[in-house]
Design a protein around this motif. Structure first.
Motif, short mmCIF file in Angstrom:
data_model
loop_
_atom_site.label_atom_id
_atom_site.label_comp_id
_atom_site.label_asym_id
_atom_site.label_seq_id
_atom_site.Cartn_x
_atom_site.Cartn_y
_atom_site.Cartn_z
N ARG A 30 1.92 1.93 -3.50
CA ARG A 30 0.81 2.42 -4.32
C ARG A 30 0.17 3.69 -3.76
N GLU A 31 0.73 4.22 -2.67
CA GLU A 31 0.22 5.43 -2.02
C GLU A 31 -1.28 5.30 -1.72
N SER A 32 -1.63 4.21 -1.04
CA SER A 32 -3.04 3.94 -0.78
C SER A 32 -3.27 3.59 0.70
N LYS A 38 -10.09 4.26 -7.45
CA LYS A 38 -8.96 5.00 -7.98
C LYS A 38 -9.05 6.44 -7.51
N ARG A 39 -7.97 6.88 -6.95
CA ARG A 39 -7.90 8.24 -6.45
C ARG A 39 -7.70 9.19 -7.63
N ALA A 70 0.83 -1.21 0.00
CA ALA A 70 0.00 0.00 0.00
C ALA A 70 0.87 1.26 0.00
N VAL A 122 -7.79 -1.96 -3.99
CA VAL A 122 -6.57 -1.28 -4.43
C VAL A 122 -5.97 -1.91 -5.69
#
Length: 73
Positions: free
Chosen positions: A33-35, A65-66, A30, A59
Protein backbone atom coordinates in the motif's frame (compact mmCIF):
# COMPACT_ATOMS: atom_id res chain seq x y z
CA UNK A 1 10.56 -8.58 38.36
CA UNK A 2 9.59 -11.74 40.19
CA UNK A 3 6.61 -12.28 37.90
CA UNK A 4 8.96 -12.48 34.88
CA UNK A 5 10.79 -15.40 36.46
CA UNK A 6 7.51 -17.26 36.89
CA UNK A 7 6.53 -17.15 33.20
CA UNK A 8 7.09 -20.49 31.45
CA UNK A 9 9.39 -20.78 28.43
CA UNK A 10 6.53 -21.64 26.08
CA UNK A 11 5.00 -18.22 26.80
CA UNK A 12 8.16 -16.43 25.64
CA UNK A 13 8.43 -18.58 22.52
CA UNK A 14 4.79 -17.89 21.68
CA UNK A 15 5.28 -14.16 22.24
CA UNK A 16 8.31 -14.08 19.92
CA UNK A 17 6.41 -15.96 17.21
CA UNK A 18 3.44 -13.59 17.46
CA UNK A 19 5.66 -10.48 17.32
CA UNK A 20 7.59 -11.71 14.27
CA UNK A 21 4.41 -12.76 12.45
CA UNK A 22 2.72 -9.43 13.19
CA UNK A 23 5.76 -7.44 12.10
CA UNK A 24 6.17 -9.40 8.89
CA UNK A 25 2.53 -9.05 7.93
CA UNK A 26 2.51 -5.32 8.71
CA UNK A 27 5.66 -4.75 6.65
CA UNK A 28 4.44 -6.71 3.62
CA UNK A 29 0.97 -5.15 3.62
CA UNK A 30 2.29 -1.62 4.16
CA UNK A 31 4.78 -2.11 1.32
CA UNK A 32 1.90 -3.12 -1.00
CA UNK A 33 0.00 0.00 0.00
CA UNK A 34 3.10 2.25 -0.08
CA UNK A 35 2.48 3.37 3.49
CA UNK A 36 5.77 3.53 5.45
CA UNK A 37 6.54 -0.21 5.65
CA UNK A 38 9.65 0.14 7.82
CA UNK A 39 7.78 2.10 10.47
CA UNK A 40 5.02 -0.48 10.70
CA UNK A 41 7.43 -3.41 10.61
CA UNK A 42 9.64 -2.10 13.39
CA UNK A 43 6.71 -1.00 15.52
CA UNK A 44 5.19 -4.46 15.05
CA UNK A 45 8.33 -6.02 16.58
CA UNK A 46 8.10 -3.91 19.71
CA UNK A 47 4.61 -4.59 21.03
CA UNK A 48 1.37 -6.40 20.35
CA UNK A 49 -1.55 -5.69 19.42
CA UNK A 50 -1.49 -1.87 19.30
CA UNK A 51 0.47 -1.58 16.00
CA UNK A 52 -2.04 -3.89 14.34
CA UNK A 53 -5.01 -1.93 15.65
CA UNK A 54 -3.53 1.41 14.59
CA UNK A 55 -2.58 -0.01 11.19
CA UNK A 56 -6.16 -1.05 10.53
CA UNK A 57 -7.49 2.30 11.72
CA UNK A 58 -5.00 4.50 9.87
CA UNK A 59 -4.01 2.64 6.72
CA UNK A 60 -6.66 0.07 5.94
CA UNK A 61 -9.73 2.14 6.87
CA UNK A 62 -8.50 5.20 4.98
CA UNK A 63 -8.40 7.71 7.82
CA UNK A 64 -4.99 8.78 6.59
CA UNK A 65 -4.89 9.14 2.85
CA UNK A 66 -1.83 10.47 1.19
CA UNK A 67 -2.57 13.14 -1.39
CA UNK A 68 -0.72 12.30 -4.57
CA UNK A 69 0.10 14.98 -7.07
CA UNK A 70 -0.32 14.24 -10.71
CA UNK A 71 2.46 15.70 -12.80
CA UNK A 72 1.35 16.92 -16.17
CA UNK A 73 4.57 16.00 -17.93
Amino acid sequence: MEELKVMPIWFWVLLIIVLIAQSTWLFIDARKRESMPWLWGIWGLIQVPMPLIFYFLIVRSGWFKRVRRKDNK
